[in-house]
Design a protein around this motif. Structure first.
Motif, PDB file in Angstrom:
ATOM      1  N   GLU A  69       0.821  -1.207   0.000  1.00 17.14           N
ATOM      2  CA  GLU A  69       0.000   0.000   0.000  1.00 17.14           C
ATOM      3  C   GLU A  69       0.859   1.264   0.000  1.00 17.14           C
ATOM      4  N   ALA A  70       2.075   1.180   0.504  1.00 14.31           N
ATOM      5  CA  ALA A  70       2.963   2.336   0.557  1.00 14.31           C
ATOM      6  C   ALA A  70       3.767   2.527  -0.726  1.00 14.31           C
ATOM      7  N   GLU A  71       3.676   1.590  -1.662  1.00 12.11           N
ATOM      8  CA  GLU A  71       4.476   1.691  -2.881  1.00 12.11           C
ATOM      9  C   GLU A  71       3.988   2.833  -3.771  1.00 12.11           C
ATOM     10  N   PRO A  72       4.868   3.774  -4.059  1.00 11.64           N
ATOM     11  CA  PRO A  72       4.478   4.908  -4.905  1.00 11.64           C
ATOM     12  C   PRO A  72       3.982   4.475  -6.291  1.00 11.64           C
ATOM     13  N   CYS A  73       4.574   3.414  -6.840  1.00  6.57           N
ATOM     14  CA  CYS A  73       4.168   3.017  -8.199  1.00  6.57           C
ATOM     15  C   CYS A  73       2.714   2.582  -8.265  1.00  6.57           C
ATOM     16  N   LEU A  74       2.108   2.251  -7.108  1.00  6.66           N
ATOM     17  CA  LEU A  74       0.707   1.839  -7.089  1.00  6.66           C
ATOM     18  C   LEU A  74      -0.254   2.997  -6.862  1.00  6.66           C
ATOM     19  N   ARG A  75       0.270   4.153  -6.452  1.00  4.41           N
ATOM     20  CA  ARG A  75      -0.642   5.253  -6.149  1.00  4.41           C
ATOM     21  C   ARG A  75      -0.275   6.583  -6.791  1.00  4.41           C
ATOM     22  N   ASP A  76       0.957   6.730  -7.270  1.00  3.80           N
ATOM     23  CA  ASP A  76       1.349   7.993  -7.894  1.00  3.80           C
ATOM     24  C   ASP A  76       0.749   8.113  -9.293  1.00  3.80           C
ATOM     25  N   LEU A  77       0.434   9.341  -9.654  1.00  2.00           N
ATOM     26  CA  LEU A  77       0.024   9.608 -11.033  1.00  2.00           C
ATOM     27  C   LEU A  77       1.237   9.473 -11.936  1.00  2.00           C
ATOM     28  N   PRO A  78       1.030   9.171 -13.208  1.00  2.00           N
ATOM     29  CA  PRO A  78       2.179   9.079 -14.111  1.00  2.00           C
ATOM     30  C   PRO A  78       2.910  10.425 -14.195  1.00  2.00           C
ATOM     31  N   ARG A  85       4.196   8.718 -22.965  1.00  3.74           N
ATOM     32  CA  ARG A  85       4.314   7.368 -23.542  1.00  3.74           C
ATOM     33  C   ARG A  85       2.958   6.665 -23.581  1.00  3.74           C
ATOM     34  N   ILE A  86       2.183   6.832 -22.506  1.00  4.47           N
ATOM     35  CA  ILE A  86       0.840   6.236 -22.461  1.00  4.47           C
ATOM     36  C   ILE A  86      -0.021   6.819 -23.567  1.00  4.47           C
ATOM     37  N   ASP A  87       0.000   8.147 -23.694  1.00  4.38           N
ATOM     38  CA  ASP A  87      -0.795   8.814 -24.723  1.00  4.38           C
ATOM     39  C   ASP A  87      -0.398   8.355 -26.119  1.00  4.38           C
ATOM     40  N   GLU A  88       0.901   8.211 -26.352  1.00  7.58           N
ATOM     41  CA  GLU A  88       1.381   7.757 -27.669  1.00  7.58           C
ATOM     42  C   GLU A  88       0.910   6.334 -27.944  1.00  7.58           C
ATOM     43  N   HIS A  89       0.981   5.479 -26.940  1.00  8.67           N
ATOM     44  CA  HIS A  89       0.521   4.103 -27.106  1.00  8.67           C
ATOM     45  C   HIS A  89      -0.980   4.069 -27.413  1.00  8.67           C
ATOM     46  N   LEU A  90      -1.761   4.849 -26.684  1.00  7.75           N
ATOM     47  CA  LEU A  90      -3.207   4.900 -26.922  1.00  7.75           C
ATOM     48  C   LEU A  90      -3.520   5.459 -28.303  1.00  7.75           C
ATOM     49  N   ARG A  91      -2.738   6.450 -28.733  1.00 13.31           N
ATOM     50  CA  ARG A  91      -2.930   7.020 -30.071  1.00 13.31           C
ATOM     51  C   ARG A  91      -2.689   5.954 -31.146  1.00 13.31           C
ATOM     52  N   ARG A  92      -1.633   5.150 -30.960  1.00 16.28           N
ATOM     53  CA  ARG A  92      -1.341   4.074 -31.926  1.00 16.28           C
ATOM     54  C   ARG A  92      -2.446   3.020 -31.939  1.00 16.28           C
ATOM     55  N   LEU A  93      -2.920   2.657 -30.750  1.00 16.31           N
ATOM     56  CA  LEU A  93      -4.010   1.682 -30.683  1.00 16.31           C
ATOM     57  C   LEU A  93      -5.244   2.191 -31.417  1.00 16.31           C
TER      58      LEU A  93
END
Length: 104
Positions: A69-78, A85-93
């Motif tokens: 629960e304390a892991e930043p990767c599970l709760r931090d925003l990108p 990178r996420i936006d580019e991947h979604l654009r390609r999809l």
């Protein structure tokens, strides 16, 4: 691009030897912390086992849950770079879908 091969303890030590800065030391401390989390996850996995034994001592489970629960990767925003990178991947999809390609 896939992940790089994991670094050994000797390779991590060599990195610090080449650059013994506070920033590198802090990154190595974070790597150690993550390694300890993985070891505890392995402890939980081994306790649960493959033979249908589903009992995990409460103290082990509670510690594991707190750590996750304390892991930043599970709760931090990108970060902005991650979001790009996420936006580019979604654009390609979306482009592939428009061109009639299907994903399974």
């Amino acid at each position: 691009m896939g992940h790089l091969s994991p670094l050994t303890a000797a390779e991590l030590a060599a990195i610090y030897d080449r650059d013994p800065s506070p920033s590198v030391l802090r990154l190595l401390q974070e790597i150690r912390r993550l390694h300890e989390t993985i070891r505890r996850a392995d402890q939980v996995r081994r306790t649960i086992g493959n033979e249908g034994v589903f009992y995990v001592p409460a103290v082990v489970w509670e510690c594991f849950v707190r750590e996750l629960e304390a892991e930043p990767c599970l709760r931090d925003l990108p970060t902005p770079r991650q979001q790009a990178r996420i936006d580019e991947h979604l654009r390609r999809l979306e482009e592939w879908r428009k061109n009639g390609r299907k994903f399974e």
